[in-house]
Structure formats: C-alpha cells, structure tokens
Design an enzyme around this catalytic site. Structure first.
Site, PDB file in Angstrom:
ATOM      1  N   SER A  49      -4.889   8.903   6.185  1.00  0.00           N
ATOM      2  CA  SER A  49      -3.540   9.407   6.431  1.00  0.00           C
ATOM      3  C   SER A  49      -3.058  10.127   5.182  1.00  0.00           C
ATOM      4  O   SER A  49      -3.542   9.858   4.068  1.00  0.00           O
ATOM      5  CB  SER A  49      -2.599   8.242   6.749  1.00  0.00           C
ATOM      6  OG  SER A  49      -1.239   8.653   6.742  1.00  0.00           O
ATOM      7  N   TYR A  92       1.261  -0.159   4.909  1.00  0.00           N
ATOM      8  CA  TYR A  92       0.391   0.797   5.604  1.00  0.00           C
ATOM      9  C   TYR A  92      -0.330   1.698   4.609  1.00  0.00           C
ATOM     10  O   TYR A  92      -1.547   1.889   4.695  1.00  0.00           O
ATOM     11  CB  TYR A  92       1.216   1.629   6.576  1.00  0.00           C
ATOM     12  CG  TYR A  92       0.427   2.722   7.274  1.00  0.00           C
ATOM     13  CD1 TYR A  92      -0.481   2.402   8.273  1.00  0.00           C
ATOM     14  CD2 TYR A  92       0.597   4.060   6.941  1.00  0.00           C
ATOM     15  CE1 TYR A  92      -1.213   3.395   8.922  1.00  0.00           C
ATOM     16  CE2 TYR A  92      -0.114   5.058   7.581  1.00  0.00           C
ATOM     17  CZ  TYR A  92      -1.026   4.723   8.570  1.00  0.00           C
ATOM     18  OH  TYR A  92      -1.741   5.709   9.210  1.00  0.00           O
TER      19      TYR A  92
END
Length: 249
Positions: free
Chosen positions: A139, A152
C-alpha cells in the site's frame, strides 16, 4: 503480452484486485490458481471465464497447511509455479487509543503472516525450479503513516521488509520479488473497516467526481501485475507504487 501458459497462483482472489488479475491473466492464456476463503466467489470467477484455465482452491491465508495445499495442488495440476501473488489483506482503521486488539491481531495474521505462509509454501518449489516470482500487495501506507492508520501501516511496512529480505536472499536463484503498492482502489477492502464514520467517509470521498480520492479500478492494478509477470527473466520490477493521479498521499 507473453503470458500464455504461465502458471500463476493468486491468494485473496475472490474479489477486487485478485479477481480482476485472475480474469486478465486467464484471458491472456495463463494457467491460474485462485484461492480464497469464499469458494462460492471462486466458482463464480471460473463460471464467468469458461475459456480460462482456472483452478479454484479454498484456503485461508492464516493457515499454513491450507496455503501449502494451494501450492501442492497447483504443482500437481500444472507442474510448476511461475508466480505467486500474495493479495489477501484487510484494513480496519482506528486510532491506537481505541485499543482494538482483535483488529491488530487479524491484520497481523492476514497481512503479514499470510504473506509469510505464501512464501513458505512456494519458495521450495521455486528454488528447485531455479526460477519464480513472488508478488505481494502492499500500500502507499507502507511508505507513509497517517493518523488512524498506524497499525495497518505497520503491517505494510513489514511486508516491504519481508519482500526486500526475500529479494536479497533469493536473487541468485533467479527468483524475482515485486511489491505492488496501490493508493485508493475501489475494492471491498473498505468493508473491513469497523469504524462506521471512517468507512462511510472514505466510501463517500471515492464517489465524488474530481475528488483527490477518486479511486482506481481493480482492473487497472491487474494490468500492473500482468506487466511485472511479463518482464524478461533478467529484469525485476521490485516496487511499483500506483496512485490515482489526484491522490495526495
């Protein structure tokens, strides 16, 4: 593309980027194993792509034996594994002061342990072949930390470290590594956010024309995955960051 007869395993293939990649690779003549917990979704992908050579295997990436079974069945069916795409992931978002221990554990199990389970299952066959390609979805938040995304981001930073370690350890065995790091993509990932306000806010932002958070489509990320798989043997694209043009982060 020269993807014909390439054998590709996709973990987390039941929707979003994984499903789009499976469809694209199969349409280009690759032999594709799709794996996920939702077998009904995998069967739908097979049904929707009747001309594709697709093997569907139910698997939970947090369970090493089930991931190993995916690789074993692929080798039995197709004889080798040219590429493994570790795509399973979740993104529950909360500030750390929410003490969301269950979310933290689930993210570690799926986003990090799931990647390690995939590598552990595929690496021995790739080393035996003296070739292979491990691709993992990271990501943009594996490069930058934002409030609410600390846990995350931590899992995605870990993925970068694991993949770079794999590259250094196995490049002499002709094993490639690639991190695909998307920005905002219209997938079911947002459904894993348990914070209603954050989830609804992100979904709403993606729908606004001209918004900086206008999301990419899974098919666009699939094109990037197909590109890196199609690179010549002496070329490895180790990291690819893909954002919507207007996205700031």
């Amino acid at each position: 593309m020269s993807l014909k007869d390439k054998v590709v395993v996709i973990m987390g293939a039941s929707s979003g980027i994984g499903a789009a990649t499976a469809k694209l690779l199969a349409s280009e003549g690759a032999k594709v194993t799709i794996a996920a917990r939702r077998m009904n979704r995998l069967e739908e992908i097979k049904k929707d792509n009747p001309d594709g050579d697709i093997l569907a295997v139910e698997a939970d990436v947090t369970k090493a034996d089930e991931v190993q079974n995916v690789i074993d069945k692929t080798v039995t069916e197709y004889g080798c594994v040219d590429a493994l795409f570790n795509n399973a992931g979740i993104m529950p978002v909360n500030n750390l002061d929410q003490i969301a221990r269950d979310e933290w554990q689930n993210m570690m199990d799926i986003n990090v342990k799931g990647v390690l389970n995939g590598i552990a299952a595929a690496l021995p066959i790739m080393k035996k072949q003296k070739s292979g390609h491990v691709i993992t979805t990271s990501s943009v938040l594996g490069y930058e930390v934002l409030p609410g995304y600390a846990a995350y981001s931590g899992t995605k930073y870990a993925v970068r470290a694991i993949m770079e370690g794999l590259r250094q350890e196995e490049h002499q065995n002709n094993i490639k590594t690639t991190i695909i790091a998307p920005g905002s993509v219209k997938t079911e990932l947002f459904n894993s956010i348990n914070n209603d306000e954050v989830r609804n806010g992100l979904k709403g932002a993606m729908k606004q024309p001209g918004s900086e958070m206008m999301a990419l489509q899974p098919e666009e990320i699939a094109q990037a995955v197909a590109f890196v798989i199609d690179t010549p043997a002496n070329m490895a694209v180790n990291e690819m960051v893909i954002r919507p043009t207007g996205q700031e982060v």
